[in-house]
Design an enzyme around this catalytic site. Structure first.
Site, PDB file in Angstrom:
ATOM      1  N   ASP A 397       0.881  -1.178   0.000  1.00  0.00           N
ATOM      2  CA  ASP A 397       0.000   0.000   0.000  1.00  0.00           C
ATOM      3  C   ASP A 397       0.908   1.214   0.000  1.00  0.00           C
ATOM      4  O   ASP A 397       1.563   1.524   1.012  1.00  0.00           O
ATOM      5  CB  ASP A 397      -0.884  -0.020   1.263  1.00  0.00           C
ATOM      6  CG  ASP A 397      -1.870   1.156   1.298  1.00  0.00           C
ATOM      7  OD1 ASP A 397      -2.845   1.076   2.071  1.00  0.00           O
ATOM      8  OD2 ASP A 397      -1.674   2.133   0.557  1.00  0.00           O
ATOM      9  N   HIS A 398       0.980   1.857  -1.118  1.00  0.00           N
ATOM     10  CA  HIS A 398       1.954   2.937  -1.267  1.00  0.00           C
ATOM     11  C   HIS A 398       1.603   4.169  -0.418  1.00  0.00           C
ATOM     12  O   HIS A 398       2.407   5.096  -0.327  1.00  0.00           O
ATOM     13  CB  HIS A 398       2.068   3.342  -2.739  1.00  0.00           C
ATOM     14  CG  HIS A 398       3.429   3.876  -3.102  1.00  0.00           C
ATOM     15  ND1 HIS A 398       4.442   4.032  -2.193  1.00  0.00           N
ATOM     16  CD2 HIS A 398       3.918   4.294  -4.292  1.00  0.00           C
ATOM     17  CE1 HIS A 398       5.509   4.527  -2.789  1.00  0.00           C
ATOM     18  NE2 HIS A 398       5.224   4.701  -4.076  1.00  0.00           N
ATOM     19  N   ARG A 399       0.428   4.133   0.235  1.00  0.00           N
ATOM     20  CA  ARG A 399       0.114   5.259   1.119  1.00  0.00           C
ATOM     21  C   ARG A 399       0.905   5.152   2.406  1.00  0.00           C
ATOM     22  O   ARG A 399       1.259   6.141   3.039  1.00  0.00           O
ATOM     23  CB  ARG A 399      -1.380   5.290   1.455  1.00  0.00           C
ATOM     24  CG  ARG A 399      -2.257   5.502   0.247  1.00  0.00           C
ATOM     25  CD  ARG A 399      -3.732   5.351   0.610  1.00  0.00           C
ATOM     26  NE  ARG A 399      -4.040   4.009   1.113  1.00  0.00           N
ATOM     27  CZ  ARG A 399      -5.254   3.640   1.494  1.00  0.00           C
ATOM     28  NH1 ARG A 399      -6.256   4.491   1.449  1.00  0.00           N
ATOM     29  NH2 ARG A 399      -5.473   2.414   1.936  1.00  0.00           N
ATOM     30  N   VAL A 401       3.555   2.523   2.792  1.00  0.00           N
ATOM     31  CA  VAL A 401       4.901   1.970   2.582  1.00  0.00           C
ATOM     32  C   VAL A 401       5.575   2.673   1.409  1.00  0.00           C
ATOM     33  O   VAL A 401       5.073   2.648   0.288  1.00  0.00           O
ATOM     34  CB  VAL A 401       4.820   0.455   2.301  1.00  0.00           C
ATOM     35  CG1 VAL A 401       6.226  -0.129   2.201  1.00  0.00           C
ATOM     36  CG2 VAL A 401       4.021  -0.242   3.379  1.00  0.00           C
TER      37      VAL A 401
END
Lengths: 426, 325, 362
Positions: A397-399, A401
Site C-alpha cells: 500500500d503505497h500510502r 509503505v
C-alpha cells in the site's frame, strides 16, 4: 501569606448582606470550613465558612453593617506558604459549584452565577415561521433495502427508485448492483441466445472475493516490486530434512521457511505489517504477525492464517500448514482460521507463474507473491553456476509503505531466504 | 427585559395572570406565606392576598379534589403539588375525576386547572423527590402534559397553560430551577402548547430531549461536533400532545434519532417516539431509533444516583454508535 | 339544635313517630299544608319511578340500577330548603334530589342505559354528575364551597355521601379542608345501614357517624332521615349556619336501604327478613301519609289515580330514553378536550377509514 476573603455571592443572585454576628476576631486561629460570620440576606440568615485555614489577620465591618458581594470580609494569614505556592493556594477554590439547600426541605440545587445568562427567546412575539429547513433529497427505503445496499457497497442515495412513493426497492438495489458491476468489468452483457451462454450463480465465497478485490483495488494504491532470490541453500536444507519430517507425517515444503523469513523481516520493517485507519487519523502498527496463506480451495480462494508466525518454529509452522491444506481441501476451514491476518503470502508458484502483481488483502498493507522455482544459470564468485531462483513479487500500500521501505524489506527477506541459517540468529 | 431564572420566570407568569384575571388563584402546601419551598410563589400572597394565594392543609388528594370543585364553579386554580413523588395520593382524583369531568358532562363542566409539579432527579434528595414519570402521565386520556427547559419557555408556556381550558400538568425540571439565567421580557407573552422546538439544526442524527436533560444533551452535541458529527437537537416541550410533525420531519432529514429522558426506559417516552418515527418516517431510517433513558429501577438515593442520571458522555456514546451503524 | 342533639351522646332529632304523631313540636319546621302535600306527592313519584326502574332492568331494557327505596325523605327535605342557585354534589342514591334540581327521569334512564348524556343533567343548574368513586365527590364540594366564599355569592353546597363512604380518606380530607376554609357546605351522610353487604358496625367504631364532626371542629347532628319534618328542620338549620359564613355542617340522616344495593345485589345473603320488617316501621312515606291522614289535610285515596298518572309519565320518559340515538364515533372523541389535539383527530379519521373498509366488504 495574606489571603483576602471577599464576601461571596452565596448563591441566590444577591448583591449584599448585613453582618448579624462575628464568630471570629483578629488573632483567632481558623480551620477551613469553620464559620466566620453570620450574614443576613433577604432570603436567608446563614453562616459564611472560611475558605482557608490560618490566623485571622483582619475583619471588615461591624455587626449591623451592610457589605456588598465582592468586598473584603476577612483577611487570613495562611501559615508556611510563600512565593508561587502562595499564589497557587490563593487561587484554589473552596467550593466547586455554588449550591443551595432548597429552603427547609430536601435536595441541593445548582445555582447559576451572575455573569452567565442566556439571551431571550422570540416565541410569542414574532410571526411563526417554518422552523425546519427543507428535507435533503435522501433516498426513501426500507431497512431491508438499506441493508442490502450496504452489503453490496452501493450508495443507496444514488440508486434509481421505482417503488411506491418514490421508494428504493430491493429490486432497485439489485439492478443498481448489476450495472455497477458492468461498469467495473466493462463488459457488454450479451443478449442470451440459447446455447451461447450459460449462467452460474454467484456463491457466498465468490461474493466475498468480489467484494474484497473490489475494495482493495479501488481504495489501495498498489505498488509492486519484483525481485529474485537464489535459494540453493534453502533447497539443500529442505532436502536434508524432508525425510525426517515425512516420518512424522509432515510434508515439508519451502513455505515454512518463507513464512518464518517474512515474519522476522516484518519485525524489522513494521509498516508492511500495519493498517491504515483514516477514520481516526492514524496507522495501526501491529505487534503480532499472523501470516495468511492464500490457498486455492475447491470453492475458491481462501486465506487461512498462521498466527504468531514469528514465535513459532519452522516445525510448528510446517505442521500447521499441513493441517490447513487438508482442511482447505476438505472444505473444513472455519472463520476463526481465517481471521486477523496481518500479512498475506500468495504462492501461485506452486502451480505456475513467475511474476505477478498480487492484490493486497484489504485492510492489510502488503502481500508477497511467490513464483515457481526455476533452475537458472547464476553468477557466483564471478563464475557461472547452476542455481535455483525463486521469483518474488511484493505489492504494498503505497500510502503507508514508501519505495525505500519496501525494497529494504525485500532485501532483508532475500537475505534470509538466500541463507536460511540466519533465521536461527534472529 | 430582565435576567431571570426559571423560578423567577414562573413567578412572573403567575403574577401576570393573577393580575389580569380575577378567577386565577393558586394554592398548595407552603405556597402562601413562605412562597413555596422553592420560592416559586414568593410575594404572591403579599400582592394578591391570602384569598388568592394560600397554604392548604396537607393532603394532595384534597388539593386536587377541591381544585376540581373550583373549576366547575368558575375559578381557574393553579395548584402546586410540592414534589413529583407526592402526586401519587392525588392519582384517584386526577384519573377518576379531573381527566374525565369534561367528557363525563359532555362539555358542560370544564377543568381549566394547571397542576404545577416539580420533577426530576440529580438534586441529592430523599426518596420520592426525584421521580420522572412523564410517560405515565402522557398515557392518561384527558390530560395534557408540558415540560419547559428554559426560563423563557417556562413563562410563555405557563401563561398559555393557565389560559387553556384544558387540564394541564405543568412539570417543572427542578434541577435547573436556578441553574439557568436568561433574559426574559417582562411583559406578557404566550408560547403555544404542543409544539416541540428545534434548538440546533443538524444533518447526521436527531437527538430529542426535554427539561433538565436539554443541558446534558447540549453538552453531548458539542462533543459530537468536535468528532465531526452534526446533531439536530429538539426540545420536546410537550409530552401530550406530542409534536409528531416536527419529530418526523427531522428524522426524514437525518435518518437517525435518539431519545434522551430521565424516566425508566421501558414503556417510556423513547418507546413512544420510536413508534412515531416508525409510523411516520420509516423509509428514512438509516439506523434503529435508540433511547438513552433511566434503568427500570427506582431512582437510587444520592450515593448511587450517579449510576442512574444521564451524563453527556452517555448521550455522546449513543450518538457515535448510531452514526456508525 | 346542635346543642340539644349532641351526637357524642348519640342523641337523635326526631319530630314524628312511626305512626305519624308529632312528638317534638319545638322542632317541627314551618311548612304550609300545600308544601307538605306536594312533598308527599314528590316522594310518591320518586318511589314509583324507582320501582319502575328496577322493573325495566329486570326486563332487560336497562343496565344495573341502584334503587332509592326507603330513603326518599332525605332528598325531599333538601329540596324544601335549598335555594335555586345552591349546588348539589350527589353520590348516586338521591334520585328525588336530582329531579328537584332539574334533572329528568329521561336523564336517569339514559345514564343507566349507558348513555354519557344521562349524567350531564343538562337542564339542571349547579348539579354535578353521579360520582362512581365512593366519597371522592366531597372534595369537589369543598372546592365549590371555596369558590362561593371567593366570589361571595351566598350559595350553599349540599354534598351527599353514604355510611360506607365515611371510611374513605377523601371524606376526612374534605371535611377538614371545608372546615379550615369555612366553606358553606352541608355534608349529608345517608346512613342506610349498609355498604353493599357490610353493616355499619363494621364501618366504624364511633358511636355514630355525626360524632365525627367533632374531629373537624364543625357542628354535627344525627337526625331521623325517614322523618320528613326532622330532616327538613336539620337541613334548614344547617343551611342557615353555612350560609351565614360559619362554615360547614355534618348531618347524619338515619335511614334504611329497603331495596338492594343495586339490581345485581341479593340482600337475603346478608340480612334477615325480621330486620327488614322492623325498619319497615320507619318508612318515610308511610309515616308522612299517616300524619297527613291524622291531620286530614289531603284525601289519600287520590293516591292510586296519581300513581297511574306517574307511571304513564315515567314510561313516556323511558321510551324517549330508549329512542335516544347510540353514541356516535365522534362523541367518543369530541369531549376529551376543549382543544382537541391533531393527533386525536387523526386517530378518529384513521378509524373511519377502517369502518369504510369494513362497509365495503359486506
Amino acid at each position: 501569606m495574606r489571603y483576602i476573603f471577599k464576601f461571596p455571592d452565596i448563591g441566590e443572585g444577591l448583591d449584599e448582606g448585613t453582618i448579624a454576628e462575628w464568630y471570629v476576631e483578629k488573632g483567632h486561629k481558623i480551620e477551613a470550613g469553620q464559620p466566620l460570620v453570620k450574614m443576613e440576606t433577604d432570603k436567608v440568615v446563614t453562616d459564611i465558612p472560611s475558605p482557608k485555614s490560618g490566623t485571622i489577620a483582619a475583619i471588615y465591618g461591624k455587626v449591623g453593617e451592610t457589605i456588598h458581594v465582592g468586598n473584603p470580609l476577612v483577611e487570613i494569614e495562611i501559615e508556611g506558604v510563600e512565593g508561587d505556592a502562595a499564589i497557587a493556594e490563593a487561587a484554589k477554590d473552596f467550593t466547586t459549584e455554588p449550591v443551595e439547600e432548597a429552603a427547609g426541605v430536601v435536595g441541593t440545587l445548582e445555582v447559576a452565577g451572575n455573569a452567565a445568562f442566556l439571551p431571550s427567546g422570540t416565541e410569542g412575539f414574532d410571526q411563526p415561521t417554518t422552523q425546519q429547513t427543507a428535507v435533503k433529497s435522501k433516498a426513501l427505503a426500507t431497512p431491508v433495502a438499506r441493508a442490502m445496499a450496504k452489503e453490496m457497497n452501493i450508495d443507496i442515495n444514488s440508486v434509481k427508485a421505482s417503488g411506491p412513493g418514490g421508494r428504493v426497492t430491493i429490486n432497485d438495489v439489485k439492478r443498481a448492483a448489476e450495472s455497477f458491476n458492468e461498469t467495473l468489468t466493462k463488459k457488454q452483457v450479451a443478449q442470451p441466445m440459447a446455447d451461447s451462454v450459460s449462467f452460474e450463480p454467484i456463491t457466498q465465497i465468490r461474493k466475498a472475493i468480489i467484494r474484497n478485490m473490489t475494495i482493495s483495488k479501488q481504495s489501495i494504491p498498489h505498488m509492486t516490486v519484483h525481485d529474485e532470490v537464489e535459494v540453493s541453500e534453502m533447497v539443500k536444507i529442505r532436502d536434508k530434512y524432508k525425510q525426517k519430517f515425512a516420518e512424522k507425517q509432515i510434508k515439508l515444503s519451502y513455505l515454512p521457511f518463507i513464512i518464518k523469513a517474512v515474519a522476522l523481516s516484518l519485525k524489522k520493517y513494521k509498516y508492511l505489517n500495519s493498517q491504515l485507519d483514516l477514520e481516526n487519523d492514524r496507522i495501526v502498527v501491529k505487534n503480532y504477525f499472523n501470516i495468511g496463506i492464500a490457498v486455492d480451495a475447491p470453492d475458491g480462494l481462501v486465506v487461512p492464517v498462521i498466527t504468531d508466525a514469528d514465535k513459532k518454529s519452522i516445525t510448528e509452522i510446517a505442521e500447521e500448514l499441513n493441517i490447513i491444506s487438508v482442511k482447505a481441501r476438505d472444505r473444513q476451514l472455519k472463520l476463526d482460521d481465517m481471521k486477523d491476518g496481518t500479512f498475506t503470502i500468495s504462492n501461485y508458484g506452486s502451480i505456475g507463474g513467475m511474476h505477478a502483481n498480487p492484490v493486497i488483502n484489504h485492510p492489510q498493507a502488503a502481500i508477497l507473491g511467490i513464483g515457481r522455482l526455476v533452475k537458472k544459470p547464476v553468477i557466483k564468485n564471478n563464475e557461472i553456476v547452476a542455481g535455483v531462483v525463486q521469483p518474488l513479487s511484493l505489492a504494498v500500500d503505497h500510502r503507508i509503505v514508501d519505495g525505500g521501505e519496501v525494497t529494504r524489506f525485500l532485501n532483508q527477506l532475500i537475505d534470509y531466504l538466500a541463507d536460511p541459517v540466519a533465521l536461527l540468529f534472529d | 427585559m430582565k435576567v431571570m431564572n426559571m423560578v423567577q420566570s414562573i413567578n412572573n407568569a403567575l403574577e401576570i395572570k393573577m393580575s389580569e384575571d380575577q378567577d386565577v388563584l393558586t394554592y398548595g402546601e407552603d405556597v402562601g406565606v413562605e412562597g413555596g419551598v422553592f420560592r416559586v410563589t414568593e410575594g404572591l400572597q403579599q400582592k394578591f392576598g391570602a384569598r388568592r394565594c394560600f397554604d392548604s392543609p396537607l393532603a394532595e388528594s384534597a388539593i386536587l379534589g377541591t381544585a376540581i370543585g373550583m373549576c366547575v364553579s368558575g375559578l381557574r386554580p393553579v395548584i402546586e403539588i410540592q414534589f413529583c413523588g407526592f402526586m401519587y395520593p392525588a392519582m384517584n382524583q386526577l384519573i377518576s375525576h379531573a381527566t374525565r369531568f369534561h367528557n363525563r358532562t359532555r362539555g358542560k363542566y370544564r377543568m381549566p386547572m394547571v397542576i404545577r409539579l416539580p420533577y426530576g432527579g440529580g438534586i441529592n434528595a430523599l426518596e420520592l423527590h426525584s421521580e420522572s414519570m412523564e410517560a405515565m402521565y402522557g398515557h392518561i386520556p384527558g390530560l395534557k402534559v408540558v415540560i419547559p427547559s428554559t426560563p423563557y419557555d417556562a413563562k410563555g408556556m405557563l401563561i398559555s397553560a393557565i389560559e387553556s381550558d384544558d387540564l394541564i400538568l405543568f412539570m417543572e425540571p427542578k434541577r435547573i430551577y436556578r441553574a439557568i439565567k436568561q433574559e426574559v421580557p417582562e411583559e406578557k407573552f404566550n408560547i403555544p402548547l404542543g409544539k416541540a422546538k428545534i434548538l440546533n439544526e443538524g444533518n447526521d442524527v436527531t437527538v430529542i430531549a426535554f427539561g433538565a436533560m436539554i443541558r446534558e444533551a447540549q453538552k453531548a452535541v458539542a462533543m459530537a461536533k468536535q468528532a465531526g458529527i452534526s446533531v439536530e437537537l429538539i426540545d420536546l416541550r410537550s409530552v401530550y400532545p406530542i409534536d409528531k410533525e416536527t419529530i418526523a420531519k427531522s428524522v426524514k432529514k437525518t435518518g437517525r434519532i435518539i431519545t434522551v429522558a430521565e424516566g425508566p426506559v421501558s414503556f417510556g417516552i423513547g418507546a413512544e417516539i420510536t413508534a412515531i418515527v416508525n409510523e411516520y418516517a420509516f423509509l428514512s431510517l438509516e439506523a434503529p431509533p435508540k433511547r438513552v433513558q433511566g434503568f427500570d429501577v427506582i431512582v437510587p438515593l444520592p450515593k448511587g444516583e450517579h449510576h442512574y442520571m444521564i451524563s453527556p458522555e452517555k448521550i455522546f456514546y449513543e450518538i457515535e454508535r448510531t452514526v456508525k451503524f | 339544635m346542635f346543642n340539644e342533639f349532641d351526637p357524642a351522646k348519640d342523641q337523635i332529632l326526631r319530630v314524628i313517630d312511626n305512626s305519624g304523631n308529632v312528638i317534638n313540636k319545638k322542632y317541627k319546621p314551618d311548612l304550609s299544608t300545600d308544601e307538605i302535600i306536594n312533598a308527599y306527592k314528590h316522594m310518591l313519584f320518586v318511589r314509583t319511578a324507582d320501582f319502575m326502574a328496577v322493573s325495566y332492568q329486570r326486563q332487560g331494557r336497562m343496565f344495573t340500577y341502584p334503587p332509592n327505596y326507603g330513603q326518599e325523605a332525605i332528598a325531599e327535605a333538601m329540596s324544601l330548603v335549598w335555594e335555586e342557585n345552591d349546588w348539589l354534589v350527589p353520590a348516586f342514591r338521591e334520585l328525588g334530589a336530582w329531579l328537584a334540581k332539574g334533572a329528568t327521569m329521561k336523564d336517569v334512564f339514559m345514564y343507566f342505559m349507558g348513555h354519557e348524556e344521562g349524567t350531564v343533567f343538562r337542564n339542571a343548574k349547579n348539579l354535578l354528575p353521579i360520582s362512581v368513586p365512593i366519597g371522592s365527590q366531597l372534595l369537589h364540594a369543598a372546592g365549590i364551597g371555596y369558590s362561593i366564599n371567593y366570589k361571595q355569592t351566598g350559595q350553599v353546597v349540599y354534598a351527599i355521601i353514604g355510611d360506607g363512604g365515611t371510611s374513605t380518606g377523601d371524606f376526612h380530607e374534605a371535611l377538614n379542608f371545608a372546615a379550615v376554609w369555612n366553606a358553606p357546605v352541608v355534608f349529608i351522610i345517608q346512613n342506610n345501614q349498609f355498604a353493599i353487604s357490610v353493616p355499619l358496625k363494621n364501618q366504624t367504631k364511633s358511636v355514630n357517624l355525626a360524632v365525627k364532626s367533632y374531629a373537624y371542629g364543625i357542628p354535627g347532628v344525627k337526625v331521623d332521615g325517614n322523618d320528613l319534618f326532622a330532616m327538613t328542620k336539620a337541613v334548614k338549620e344547617a343551611s342557615a349556619h353555612a350560609r351565614s359564613g360559619k362554615g360547614p355542617v355534618l348531618i347524619e340522616a338515619l335511614t334504611y336501604r329497603k331495596g338492594a344495593h343495586t339490581t345485581s345485589d341479593d340482600p337475603t345473603k346478608y340480612r334477615t327478613k325480621e330486620e327488614e320488617e322492623e325498619w319497615d316501621q320507619t318508612d318515610p312515606l308511610k309515616r308522612l301519609k299517616l300524619y297527613i291522614e291524622n291531620n286530614k289535610i289531603w284525601d289519600t285515596s287520590e293516591e292510586e289515580k296519581l300513581i297511574a298518572e306517574f307511571k304513564k309519565e315515567i314510561d313516556r320518559q323511558f321510551t324517549e330514553a330508549e329512542n335516544f340515538p347510540a353514541t356516535s364515533l365522534e362523541d367518543v372523541f369530541k369531549y376529551m378536550y376543549v382543544d382537541m389535539p391533531d393527533d386525536l383527530k387523526q386517530q378518529m379519521t384513521e378509524y373511519e377509514k377502517f369502518l369504510s373498509w369494513k362497509e365495503a366488504r359486506k
